[in-house]
Write a protein that holds these residues in place. Structure first.
Motif, short mmCIF file in Angstrom:
data_model
loop_
_atom_site.label_atom_id
_atom_site.label_comp_id
_atom_site.label_asym_id
_atom_site.label_seq_id
_atom_site.Cartn_x
_atom_site.Cartn_y
_atom_site.Cartn_z
N SER A 2 -38.56 40.21 0.34
CA SER A 2 -38.73 39.89 -1.07
C SER A 2 -40.13 39.35 -1.29
N VAL A 3 -40.55 39.41 -2.56
CA VAL A 3 -41.83 38.86 -2.95
C VAL A 3 -41.67 37.37 -3.16
N LYS A 4 -42.64 36.59 -2.77
CA LYS A 4 -42.54 35.14 -2.91
C LYS A 4 -42.52 34.74 -4.38
N PRO A 5 -41.76 33.67 -4.74
CA PRO A 5 -41.75 33.19 -6.11
C PRO A 5 -43.09 32.63 -6.51
N GLU A 6 -43.23 32.44 -7.84
CA GLU A 6 -44.50 31.95 -8.37
C GLU A 6 -44.75 30.50 -7.97
N PRO A 7 -45.99 30.02 -8.05
CA PRO A 7 -46.28 28.61 -7.79
C PRO A 7 -45.42 27.73 -8.69
N VAL A 8 -45.27 26.46 -8.29
CA VAL A 8 -44.29 25.60 -8.95
C VAL A 8 -44.76 25.11 -10.31
N SER A 9 -46.00 25.30 -10.69
CA SER A 9 -46.46 24.82 -11.99
C SER A 9 -45.88 25.70 -13.10
N ALA A 10 -45.55 25.07 -14.23
CA ALA A 10 -45.07 25.77 -15.42
C ALA A 10 -43.90 26.71 -15.10
N LEU A 11 -42.89 26.18 -14.46
CA LEU A 11 -41.75 27.02 -14.09
C LEU A 11 -41.02 27.57 -15.30
N PHE A 12 -40.81 26.71 -16.31
CA PHE A 12 -40.04 27.11 -17.48
C PHE A 12 -40.22 26.06 -18.57
N ALA A 13 -39.74 26.38 -19.77
CA ALA A 13 -39.78 25.42 -20.88
C ALA A 13 -38.65 24.41 -20.71
N GLY A 14 -38.89 23.18 -21.15
CA GLY A 14 -37.86 22.16 -21.13
C GLY A 14 -37.76 21.42 -19.82
N PRO A 15 -36.89 20.43 -19.74
CA PRO A 15 -36.82 19.57 -18.55
C PRO A 15 -36.07 20.17 -17.38
N PHE A 16 -35.20 21.16 -17.61
CA PHE A 16 -34.42 21.72 -16.50
C PHE A 16 -33.95 23.13 -16.83
N ALA A 17 -33.52 23.81 -15.78
CA ALA A 17 -32.91 25.13 -15.91
C ALA A 17 -31.86 25.28 -14.83
N LEU A 18 -31.05 26.32 -14.96
CA LEU A 18 -30.05 26.64 -13.95
C LEU A 18 -30.57 27.75 -13.04
N ALA A 19 -30.21 27.68 -11.77
CA ALA A 19 -30.57 28.71 -10.81
C ALA A 19 -29.43 28.88 -9.82
N THR A 20 -29.45 30.00 -9.13
CA THR A 20 -28.59 30.19 -7.97
C THR A 20 -29.50 30.30 -6.75
N LEU A 21 -29.33 29.39 -5.81
CA LEU A 21 -30.24 29.27 -4.68
C LEU A 21 -29.46 29.35 -3.37
N SER A 22 -30.20 29.51 -2.28
CA SER A 22 -29.60 29.37 -0.95
C SER A 22 -30.67 28.88 0.01
N ALA A 23 -30.24 28.06 0.95
CA ALA A 23 -31.11 27.67 2.05
C ALA A 23 -31.14 28.82 3.06
N PRO A 24 -32.10 28.84 3.97
CA PRO A 24 -32.13 29.90 4.99
C PRO A 24 -30.78 30.01 5.71
N ASP A 25 -30.21 31.20 5.68
CA ASP A 25 -28.93 31.49 6.35
C ASP A 25 -27.76 30.71 5.77
N GLY A 26 -27.93 30.12 4.59
CA GLY A 26 -26.85 29.37 3.96
C GLY A 26 -26.26 30.12 2.79
N PRO A 27 -25.10 29.67 2.28
CA PRO A 27 -24.47 30.32 1.13
C PRO A 27 -25.21 30.00 -0.16
N ALA A 28 -25.07 30.87 -1.13
CA ALA A 28 -25.66 30.64 -2.44
C ALA A 28 -24.88 29.55 -3.17
#
Length: 332
Positions: A2-28
């Motif tokens: 996969s292509v690496k995500p963008e730098p952490v600056s200006a991720l999105f509008a507002g204070p928070f967002a929802l995501a689905t994540l996983s640690a290496p070899d871990g469940p989402a």
């Protein structure tokens, strides 16, 4: 890969967002991501190991105040986003896709898809397309069809171009994420049923849009749009309250660093509320469902340049972040 995500600056509008994540070899897992790129596992925060973003959206009215409070609580359970893989933010039960919803895009496609026996000048055909759109807008008839959840992939995952896809094309779109069951709602009510917004790249194989064996059947969206991975989604679901005006956002797609699409959602023939309300006239919209609102001008057909092995697409919508996907030819 996969292509690496963008730098952490200006991720999105507002204070928070929802995501689905996983640690290496871990469940989402469902995650709250803060504007400073910190992650909170929502399974622990809500005390539910089976929690997903879709089940969270099923109780959106009560979950949203808790998410606001969690975003403002700088507790010890947060971890840096950089250590996680970002998946598609939600697994919808239904995907509603919109066609021919940007004025300039429809004009361009109308000119590009010229019938072999149509020798009229381009300007005449552009005027014809404009007349058709004006009539559709007056009759309040958006063009909505069904996509498959199995076509969804993550916002930084590779996109496999099937060997049979002769003309794979990009279509970046603003997506409304449903937060309440909706059926036969009005345009005025529609914003109350939208939990948030995300980004989709609705890839299309132009060569299979129309059936060659039976032209009278019309479009074949199953084959042309629903190959596995043909809908990169995300990276985030940004709450609707953080997006001041979804009908005035910039939709931009770059191909290998060159801007191909760059248009405001103001160019939509049917705005977000009208699209959601229209879909609900027939279908019962469920929490977590996606309503894709159409793609602006600047597709590969317009440029005469379709997707190929090694291409990198970078798509952004104002306030919703950036997705980056690399095209990989299917192994023979």
């Amino acid at each position: 890969m996969s292509v690496k995500p963008e730098p952490v600056s200006a991720l999105f509008a507002g204070p928070f967002a929802l995501a689905t994540l996983s640690a290496p070899d871990g469940p989402a897992f469902p995650a709250l991501v803060t504007a400073d790129a910190q992650v909170l596992d929502l399974r622990a925060a809500f005390g539910d190991e089976r929690l997903t973003n879709r089940t969270l959206l099923e109780s959106w009215e009560t979950a949203l105040p808790r998410l606001r409070a969690l975003a403002g609580d700088d507790g010890p359970d947060r971890k840096p986003l950089a250590g996680f893989r970002v998946h598609a933010p939600v697994e919808p039960r239904q995907v509603f896709q919109s066609g021919a919803n940007y004025r300039q895009h429809v004009i361009d496609l109308h000119v590009a898809h010229r019938a072999p026996d149509d020798d009229r000048p381009d300007e005449e055909r552009r005027a014809e397309a404009a007349e058709i759109m004006d009539r559709r807008a007056a009759e309040d008839l958006p063009y909505v069809f069904i996509g498959l959840p199995s076509a969804i992939t993550g916002p930084y995952d590779d996109v496999v171009l099937p060997a049979w896809a002769e003309k794979p094309d990009w279509e970046l779109e603003l997506v409304a994420v449903i937060g309440r069951p909706a059926h036969r709602i009005s345009v005025e009510e529609a914003p109350e049923y939208i939990a948030g917004y995300t980004i989709a790249n609705d890839l299309t194989d132009r060569a299979t849009v129309f059936r060659r064996d039976m032209p009278q059947i019309g479009t074949d969206w199953l084959r042309s749009k629903n190959a596995p991975g043909f809908t990169p989604l995300g990276p985030w679901i940004v709450p609707a309250e953080s997006i001041a005006d979804p009908d005035d956002l910039r939709v931009t797609l770059k191909l290998n660093g060159e801007t191909m699409q760059d248009e405001s959602t103001k160019d939509m023939i049917f705005d977000v509320a009208r699209m959601v309300a229209y879909a609900s006239r027939t279908a019962h919209l469920l929490p977590g469902d996606l309503v894709l609102t159409g793609s602006p001008a600047g597709n590969g057909m317009h440029w005469g340049r379709l997707l190929r092995d090694g291409d990198v697409m970078e798509g952004s919508v104002t306030g919703l972040g950036v997705q980056r996907t690399r095209c990989v030819a299917e192994a023979s």
